[in-house]
Design an enzyme around this catalytic site. Sequence first.
Site, PDB file in Angstrom:
ATOM      1  N   ASP A 263       2.038   3.822  -2.716  1.00 27.51           N
ATOM      2  CA  ASP A 263       3.041   4.129  -3.950  1.00 27.51           C
ATOM      3  C   ASP A 263       2.872   5.659  -4.467  1.00 27.51           C
ATOM      4  OD1 ASP A 263       3.787   1.885  -6.483  1.00 27.51           O
ATOM      5  OD2 ASP A 263       4.667   3.866  -5.969  1.00 27.51           O
ATOM      6  N   CYS A 264       3.565   5.891  -5.099  1.00 30.48           N
ATOM      7  CA  CYS A 264       3.435   7.213  -5.998  1.00 30.48           C
ATOM      8  C   CYS A 264       2.284   7.688  -6.382  1.00 30.48           C
ATOM      9  CB  CYS A 264       4.546   7.463  -6.885  1.00 30.48           C
ATOM     10  SG  CYS A 264       4.871   9.119  -7.302  1.00 30.48           S
TER      11      CYS A 264
END
Length: 717
Positions: A263-264
């Site tokens: 994820d980011c």
Amino acid sequence: MGKFDSIIQKMTVEEKLGQMSQLMAECFGEEDCGTLMGISYGFEVKPELAWNLGSVLGMSGAKRVKDVQKTYLEKSTHKIPLMFMHDVIHGFRTSFPSPIGMACTWEPELVEKASAVAAKEASVSGVHLTFSPMADLARDARWGRVIEGNGEDPLLNCQYSVARVKGYQGDNIRDKYRMASCVKHFAGYGAAESGRDYNTTEISDYQLKESYLPAYKAAIDAGCKMVMTAFNALNGVPCTGNKWLYEELLRGEWGFKGSVITDCTALYELIPHGYAENPAQAAKLALETGVDIEMVSTAYFNEIPKLIAEGKIDEALLDTAVERILELKEELGLFENPYKDADEEEEKRWHVCAEHRALAREIAARSMVLLKNDNHVLPIQEKEKVALVGPFATTDTMIDIWKCMAKPEECVTFFDGMKDRVELVAAEGCAMTEQEGEEALMAEAVEAAKQCDTVILALGEHPSLSAEAGSRAYLTLPENQQKLAKKILELGKKTVLVLFNGRPLELGFLNEEVDSILVAWYPGTEAGNALADVLLGDVNPSGRLSISFPYTLGQVPIYYNALPTGRPKGSDDNPERFTSRYVDAPNDAAYPFGYGLSYGEVSYGELSISNDKMTAEDTITATMEVTNLGDREVMETVQLYLRDMGGSYSRPVKMLKDYQKITLQPGEKRTITFNIDAEMLKYNTRENGYTYEEGTFRVFVGPNSSVKDYKEFVLVS
Ligand code: GLC
């Protein structure tokens, strides 16, 4: 010999790490479509990364994507095309209802259609992969991302996750109008302690296998191409560095061959997790976990070359990661056609076209859940004069914050949907969130309401109060909206509450005092038309809750498929003290999982089962007669629940095992049959893996999870 060995062998370490990096669209200058800025999201982006990058986050638009791809291919060494990935969560330019709302349709086939439309609109704008389905089971309404999921039930969560994978990918992601999908957030993100986003999760092996993992597995078994690591620590180990989760379970036991993306900035976050001391260690841990692509942070590109030079990392790990990335690019057909479906003319043809709007309108209407309708105040009759009051009355804020490329100004507002259908006045009454000096606004709204027969209260949460980082410690409507509602209720008019919300809410006095309650979620581009269709009776509401609504926050997390405890609460009228209950609140939900009303009345007959004994080779049929007592067509979702009365684990008081959404004509009586086989009785037992255990089972068939009547059968050897 891997398919891409020849190209990988020619790649330098930097070129490999470039493929394993994903940067945000903002890194690409608007003008020259390819100049990377030096810092992105606070992370150093080395110039060398520019022409080695593997994929881009959040860029779309046929022309822009083609320009960037063209420039990139001209400048890159190995001419490996960029992959463009985007959060197409519930529509690209045509916005469908928030996923939690679509999960209330109990029609996965509709969600598959919506996903195919999303893929068509996104693919002609250059998108190759979407970060969807979000398969995080959620039982805690405080968690903001409840809105992005499919609710509290494992079966529905599996079905909707599969529907999205199929809708996005079709038979082949290389096909026109298709895109790859990425299931997220692996794993257990929805169990965030206290409902606070990004918080730690402690999930037993039993609950992981029974509740939280099935939908990710279902998405992968349906052919999902990518898995995204979750932000949370799972039982003390951050997912992005969790080798048990990714090497043993995902790639080992489940045999997943696709790519894993973080994820980011989740890779870098191994440091604040206290799991890595620095970016180099974070990179090493993630690589050894089997993470192929680092999203936005740049630890892979900046730190791994030195680790390889020092002999601390085997370069073969990079080759494995790059192989999986190139495999996906190959599956998308990007080596033959780096531009895939990107086409400006197609964008004009398909984006928010009438066909897509029509589907959005249909799904939005079917996602709405009627919780109350005293005195049949709904549907509103066309001769009635209606006051539409509240902050959602005229706003184009009809989409949650994950609106992708949808434009609020293209949404049909509540007012616009209603204005040509009834005599209507609108008054905002108050803002979505408390403002100074709203007395005048409220007074205007009260005056408008005085002139009308019926008042619709259009109330709810501002979209920023849900979705990512939108966790709440309260579940009530904002004070100013409650104050407006009380002023309107004092008029004694027929009053309909329409909610725009991203989660179950604690409705308090509104539960009793308004005549009707319709949960609209955030209905999307066709909001106003769908609302008018339902409120005026063109569509008979058929939504059923995919997540329980509590009476009070103190009950949360509350979900229907809970374990019975050793001291189950007795009946409400004379609860014994020493049982599992609250002294100041009910155990039951205000509106339970599976609940929803329609305009009409459907009666359920006597449940019968074909046998009270079965072996693993047998099937028992459960039959129920359902009758439409009303004077209009109705869609009813007949639900089958089972309870395993005893096993090597304590088993939930109910488990949804099947359902049938049927249409009944006025007066129509129909016998509904469910088949119960041994497969339905299986679960992850303590000693013998996924199987059934002999013993007694209860069968429930009804309109929602609060059904009480049952029949019993015994599974014998
Ligand atoms: C966000 C979200 C994730 C999304 C990703 C890319 O932080 O957690 O769901 O897909 O970043 O935008």
